[in-house]
Motif scaffolding. Structure first.
Motif, PDB file in Angstrom:
ATOM      1  N   ASP A 178      -5.010  -4.873   3.013  1.00 54.91           N
ATOM      2  CA  ASP A 178      -5.858  -5.849   2.321  1.00 54.91           C
ATOM      3  C   ASP A 178      -6.367  -5.329   0.977  1.00 54.91           C
ATOM      4  N   VAL A 179      -6.518  -4.018   0.865  1.00 53.15           N
ATOM      5  CA  VAL A 179      -7.013  -3.416  -0.381  1.00 53.15           C
ATOM      6  C   VAL A 179      -6.167  -2.189  -0.684  1.00 53.15           C
ATOM      7  N   VAL A 180      -5.838  -1.993  -1.943  1.00 51.48           N
ATOM      8  CA  VAL A 180      -5.017  -0.838  -2.303  1.00 51.48           C
ATOM      9  C   VAL A 180      -5.282  -0.439  -3.743  1.00 51.48           C
ATOM     10  N   THR A 181      -5.154   0.865  -4.002  1.00 51.14           N
ATOM     11  CA  THR A 181      -5.265   1.387  -5.354  1.00 51.14           C
ATOM     12  C   THR A 181      -3.911   1.960  -5.766  1.00 51.14           C
ATOM     13  N   PRO A 182      -3.298   1.422  -6.820  1.00 49.75           N
ATOM     14  CA  PRO A 182      -2.000   1.963  -7.254  1.00 49.75           C
ATOM     15  C   PRO A 182      -2.118   3.443  -7.608  1.00 49.75           C
ATOM     16  N   PRO A 183      -1.060   4.231  -7.384  1.00 56.03           N
ATOM     17  CA  PRO A 183      -1.126   5.669  -7.663  1.00 56.03           C
ATOM     18  C   PRO A 183      -1.190   5.971  -9.154  1.00 56.03           C
ATOM     19  N   THR A 184      -1.710   7.141  -9.470  1.00 55.92           N
ATOM     20  CA  THR A 184      -1.699   7.636 -10.844  1.00 55.92           C
ATOM     21  C   THR A 184      -0.273   8.025 -11.210  1.00 55.92           C
ATOM     22  N   VAL A 186      26.304   1.390  -3.927  1.00 58.17           N
ATOM     23  CA  VAL A 186      25.278   1.048  -2.946  1.00 58.17           C
ATOM     24  C   VAL A 186      23.892   1.494  -3.418  1.00 58.17           C
ATOM     25  N   GLY A 187      22.865   0.998  -2.708  1.00 59.89           N
ATOM     26  CA  GLY A 187      21.506   1.414  -3.025  1.00 59.89           C
ATOM     27  C   GLY A 187      20.498   0.367  -2.640  1.00 59.89           C
ATOM     28  N   LEU A 188      19.358   0.416  -3.296  1.00 59.09           N
ATOM     29  CA  LEU A 188      18.237  -0.457  -2.970  1.00 59.09           C
ATOM     30  C   LEU A 188      17.644  -1.044  -4.247  1.00 59.09           C
ATOM     31  N   THR A 189      17.204  -2.291  -4.173  1.00 54.61           N
ATOM     32  CA  THR A 189      16.444  -2.909  -5.251  1.00 54.61           C
ATOM     33  C   THR A 189      15.061  -3.271  -4.727  1.00 54.61           C
ATOM     34  N   LEU A 190      14.041  -2.696  -5.329  1.00 56.20           N
ATOM     35  CA  LEU A 190      12.667  -3.049  -4.969  1.00 56.20           C
ATOM     36  C   LEU A 190      12.259  -4.305  -5.722  1.00 56.20           C
ATOM     37  N   HIS A 191      11.571  -5.203  -5.042  1.00 53.70           N
ATOM     38  CA  HIS A 191      11.047  -6.399  -5.684  1.00 53.70           C
ATOM     39  C   HIS A 191       9.546  -6.282  -5.915  1.00 53.70           C
ATOM     40  N   LYS A 192       8.921  -5.345  -5.215  1.00 50.05           N
ATOM     41  CA  LYS A 192       7.487  -5.112  -5.348  1.00 50.05           C
ATOM     42  C   LYS A 192       7.224  -3.611  -5.370  1.00 50.05           C
ATOM     43  N   LYS A 193       6.183  -3.208  -6.072  1.00 52.20           N
ATOM     44  CA  LYS A 193       5.749  -1.811  -6.090  1.00 52.20           C
ATOM     45  C   LYS A 193       4.341  -1.730  -5.504  1.00 52.20           C
ATOM     46  N   VAL A 194       3.882  -0.503  -5.282  1.00 52.95           N
ATOM     47  CA  VAL A 194       2.547  -0.306  -4.703  1.00 52.95           C
ATOM     48  C   VAL A 194       1.496  -0.969  -5.593  1.00 52.95           C
ATOM     49  N   GLY A 195       0.625  -1.749  -4.962  1.00 49.27           N
ATOM     50  CA  GLY A 195      -0.416  -2.481  -5.683  1.00 49.27           C
ATOM     51  C   GLY A 195      -0.104  -3.948  -5.866  1.00 49.27           C
ATOM     52  N   ALA A 218       0.811  -1.222   0.000  1.00 49.48           N
ATOM     53  CA  ALA A 218       0.000   0.000   0.000  1.00 49.48           C
ATOM     54  C   ALA A 218       0.838   1.263   0.000  1.00 49.48           C
ATOM     55  N   LYS A 219       2.064   1.170   0.503  1.00 50.45           N
ATOM     56  CA  LYS A 219       2.902   2.373   0.583  1.00 50.45           C
ATOM     57  C   LYS A 219       4.381   1.990   0.611  1.00 50.45           C
ATOM     58  N   LEU A 220       5.158   2.727  -0.193  1.00 49.45           N
ATOM     59  CA  LEU A 220       6.620   2.690  -0.148  1.00 49.45           C
ATOM     60  C   LEU A 220       7.042   4.155  -0.148  1.00 49.45           C
ATOM     61  N   LEU A 244      13.427   1.473   6.444  1.00 52.68           N
ATOM     62  CA  LEU A 244      12.657   0.926   5.332  1.00 52.68           C
ATOM     63  C   LEU A 244      11.419   0.175   5.831  1.00 52.68           C
ATOM     64  N   GLN A 245      11.599  -0.660   6.852  1.00 52.38           N
ATOM     65  CA  GLN A 245      10.465  -1.428   7.380  1.00 52.38           C
ATOM     66  C   GLN A 245       9.360  -0.521   7.887  1.00 52.38           C
ATOM     67  N   ALA A 246       9.744   0.620   8.474  1.00 50.91           N
ATOM     68  CA  ALA A 246       8.747   1.561   8.992  1.00 50.91           C
ATOM     69  C   ALA A 246       7.995   2.281   7.875  1.00 50.91           C
ATOM     70  N   ASN A 247       8.517   2.200   6.639  1.00 51.58           N
ATOM     71  CA  ASN A 247       7.903   2.924   5.535  1.00 51.58           C
ATOM     72  C   ASN A 247       7.425   2.007   4.410  1.00 51.58           C
ATOM     73  N   ILE A 248       7.217   0.737   4.790  1.00 55.55           N
ATOM     74  CA  ILE A 248       6.559  -0.226   3.908  1.00 55.55           C
ATOM     75  C   ILE A 248       5.227  -0.586   4.547  1.00 55.55           C
ATOM     76  N   GLU A 249       4.155  -0.340   3.832  1.00 59.82           N
ATOM     77  CA  GLU A 249       2.832  -0.630   4.383  1.00 59.82           C
ATOM     78  C   GLU A 249       2.136  -1.677   3.518  1.00 59.82           C
ATOM     79  N   ILE A 250       1.599  -2.712   4.180  1.00 62.36           N
ATOM     80  CA  ILE A 250       0.855  -3.770   3.490  1.00 62.36           C
ATOM     81  C   ILE A 250      -0.575  -3.755   4.010  1.00 62.36           C
TER      82      ILE A 250
END
Length: 433
Positions: free
Chosen positions: A419-425, A376-385, A347-349, A411-417
């Motif tokens: 039950d229902v989510v709408t991907p952003p425009t 260095v950096g980050l690799t996302l495996h999932k996006k919002v939705g 739901a949120k990254l 990062l863990q504090a700013n990942i939200e999962i």
């Protein structure tokens, strides 16, 4: 004329005229106005704002404060692109190559990252040998020959902006629309391009957090461009989550090359095609956006855009072998993966927090001039939705330090999962002059 009177007039909500703004900019450049008075006027502008006419005058005086490039030797309509900054925003790399491959000259003068936002020059410097500094003559010749060059601005372009920007950064006046707009446009106008497409970001990872703020900035930028005789289009795009799947300099170059090879992330491709279509229309290589999009898509399928990017790297001293071998760029030693703690949908990254996490690893700067760790950096495996199950990987941390507890916690504090989510425009609005 006295600077104190100009400060008082703006403090009280007055409108500054051309002579007053010329006096101010001249004093900034020659050092006759002390920093405390410059800062006082910046704060007055922050609170009182500026009229469209004032913004245009301020930009014009800042443009005239230094060198202005003459690109008339380069045939065709020169088109540039600018982004207001975000996380994972590597758009300029594939976009410039694709537009150049359609035959449009792209003389791109880019910047470095600061804070949670990444800079195009920093990404390119992850390529061994790549030189971001060229003489004016070499810059013009390269664009004429290759249709593309990406360099950093010299101190000779809009020197008033360099001084004003440094003071804005330490006086809490960065997020002022007149000051942001004049800073961006003075440098772009001085760079000599004929047309400009601006990607105005909105959301958690942008300077303009809300859509109304982003719209105000976009309108200010387009208005200034029109006043200066430059055809300008602003595209307002989402920056609530990072763009693409990679955050970090070498990682973002890799993702850019992936896109040019035809297998880049969907959100990045959509934004590149949107911005690029406007650039192609402005460059008069297509009659409309639909035809422009087809031209751009063809540069990927034919391999011509990848060839342009390879030519860019070679022309500016970089190791073109990175096109085939990403390991020639800096690599991180350690990899730590954060997984889903429950099933549901992402739901949120939170974009700016992911940018700060990359900065904490050494991939970004807290102060101008700091050295970066390009690997260095980050690799996302999932996006919002995206749907996730317990244990599914969400983000991998690439680091050169074995302990990344603080980064992982952020990062863990700013990942939200949920039950229902709408991907952003992705694209909110387009503002044309």
């Amino acid at each position: 004329m006295r600077m104190v009177d100009i400060i008082e007039q703006k403090r009280n909500g007055g409108v500054l005229n051309e002579a007053q703004l010329a006096f101010f900019i001249d004093g900034v450049v020659d050092g006759s106005i002390p920093d405390y008075q410059i800062s006082a006027l910046l704060m007055a502008i922050y609170f009182q704002g500026m009229t469209p006419a004032e913004r245009t005058l301020l930009t014009t005086k800042m443009t005239a404060s230094g060198e202005q490039l003459d690109l008339s030797e380069i045939p065709g309509i020169k088109v540039d692109k600018h982004s207001t900054g975000g996380v994972g925003d590597k758009v300029s790399l594939p976009l410039a190559a694709m537009v150049a491959a359609t035959g449009i000259p792209v003389p791109m003068i880019s910047g470095r990252g600061l804070g949670h936002t990444g800079g195009t020059l920093d990404k390119l410097e992850a390529i061994p040998g790549y030189q971001v500094t060229l003489s004016d003559t070499d810059f013009i010749n390269q664009v004429a020959q290759e249709n593309l060059a990406i360099i950093g601005a010299t101190g000779a372009i809009a020197p008033a902006d360099k001084k004003i920007y440094a003071l804005r950064d330490v006086t809490a006046t960065v997020d002022s629309i007149p000051l942001i707009a004049s800073s961006i446009m003075s440098k772009k106008i001085a760079s000599g391009t004929d047309a400009l497409v601006i990607d105005v970001k909105t959301g958690a990872g942008a300077f303009m957090k809300t859509l109304p703020e982003a719209k105000d900035l976009a309108q200010a930028l387009v208005s200034i461009g029109k006043g200066a005789g430059m055809h300008c289009v602003a595209v307002i795009s989402d920056m609530s989550q990072p763009l693409g799947y990679q955050i970090g300099n070498a990682l973002e170059v890799q993702e850019s090359i992936d896109l040019l090879k035809g297998h880049g992330p969907e959100d990045l491709l959509k934004l590149v095609l949107t911005l690029g279509s406007y650039m192609v229309v402005l460059g008069r290589k297509a009659p409309d956006l639909a035809a422009a999009r087809k031209l751009l898509e063809a540069t990927i399928t034919s391999g011509s855009a990848l060839a342009r990017f390879r030519a860019l790297i070679k022309a500016q001293g970089g190791d073109e072998r990175v096109i085939e071998d990403y390991t020639l760029m800096p690599q991180a030693k350690y990899h730590t993966t954060i997984t889903a703690q429950r099933r549901g949908f992402i739901a949120k990254l939170t974009a700016d927090k992911f940018g700060i996490a990359s900065m904490m690893l050494g991939g970004g700067r807290q102060k101008a001039g700091e050295q970066l760790d390009h690997g260095v950096g980050l690799t996302l495996h999932k996006k919002v939705g995206a749907k996730v199950e317990v244990g599914d990987p969400i983000v991998t941390i690439h680091s050169n330090q074995p302990q990344v507890t603080a980064v992982a916690s952020l990062l863990q504090a700013n990942i939200e999962i949920s039950d229902v989510v709408t991907p952003p425009t992705m694209i909110y609005q387009v503002i044309d002059d």
